[in-house]
Design an enzyme around this catalytic site. Sequence first.
Site, short mmCIF file in Angstrom:
data_model
loop_
_atom_site.label_atom_id
_atom_site.label_comp_id
_atom_site.label_asym_id
_atom_site.label_seq_id
_atom_site.Cartn_x
_atom_site.Cartn_y
_atom_site.Cartn_z
N CYS A 27 -5.15 -3.30 2.78
CA CYS A 27 -4.91 -3.07 4.20
C CYS A 27 -6.14 -3.26 5.10
O CYS A 27 -6.51 -4.39 5.40
CB CYS A 27 -4.30 -1.68 4.40
SG CYS A 27 -3.43 -1.46 5.98
N LYS B 273 -9.79 1.42 -2.50
CA LYS B 273 -10.01 0.89 -1.15
C LYS B 273 -11.40 1.25 -0.64
O LYS B 273 -11.79 2.43 -0.60
CB LYS B 273 -8.93 1.44 -0.22
CG LYS B 273 -8.96 0.89 1.20
CD LYS B 273 -7.82 1.51 1.99
CE LYS B 273 -7.76 1.00 3.42
NZ LYS B 273 -6.65 1.66 4.16
N GLU C 97 0.84 -1.19 0.00
CA GLU C 97 0.00 0.00 0.00
C GLU C 97 0.88 1.25 0.00
O GLU C 97 1.93 1.29 0.63
CB GLU C 97 -0.88 -0.01 1.25
CG GLU C 97 -1.82 1.17 1.38
CD GLU C 97 -2.64 1.13 2.67
OE1 GLU C 97 -3.69 1.78 2.70
OE2 GLU C 97 -2.21 0.46 3.64
#
Length: 265
Positions: free
Chosen positions: A151, A110, A40
Amino acid sequence: MRIAVCQINSRDDQTANLSTARGLLSEAAAGGADLAVLPEYVDYLGTAERLPPPEPVDGTVGSFFADAARELGIWVVVGSFHERGPDPAHTYNTCLVFDRRGELAASYRKIHLYDVEIPGRVSYRESSNVAPGTDPVVVDCDGVRLGLSICYDLRFPELYRRLAVDGDAQVLVVPAAFMVHTGRDHWEVLLRARAIENQCYVLAAGQIGQHEPARTCFGRSMVVDPWGTVLAQAPDTTGVVLADLDLHRLATIRAELPSLANRRL
């Protein structure tokens, strides 16, 4: 398929970050990798004041990794970068996938943003400067189905179930910048859980070490098989870890323990 997870310590110098990432991709290709996964925010981890202007998918960062994929002849998952957002105050946290020709095969924004408020201890709101994505993404990589995530997504099993069931994912990709205080207790546990419950390989590429402002990332990038066994794990330094994915083993596990087929909800 041979894969590589790349572990890096991105800082507040985008040019240096990209150069380091390019070296890791070269190392992955030299090791025979068909696919390499970066963490990330591989482009920049630092203060907002020094963040370069966010770019579209085909900007400097995207073009840099498209060229790397084409020159090395491998698939590249750019864990995430700062994509230009819907308004001046917000970016997207976006994962890019480039094929062996350097063509953009998929992008994923995300979905789950890390917002936490613990009085006197922690105050962090990712949503204050990042806009959430809305759509799960699965991409075909040389006949292997990759489900994308980033994440904090790791804590939301419903996303991975959709990737595995609706998207027929065989491999789940988790680029991250997991913090030390949560990573040491939760990182491996969650990765193995996502692998076991969805009977998928999990490829987790993490940031490592100190980053401004005052954050430390856990690292321990790893590859987990569909049984939950850790096949490879990075030491606590910048580098590349290689592993081979055995799709016959994946099919055998799904046949002999048919939990996906037996689900009722």
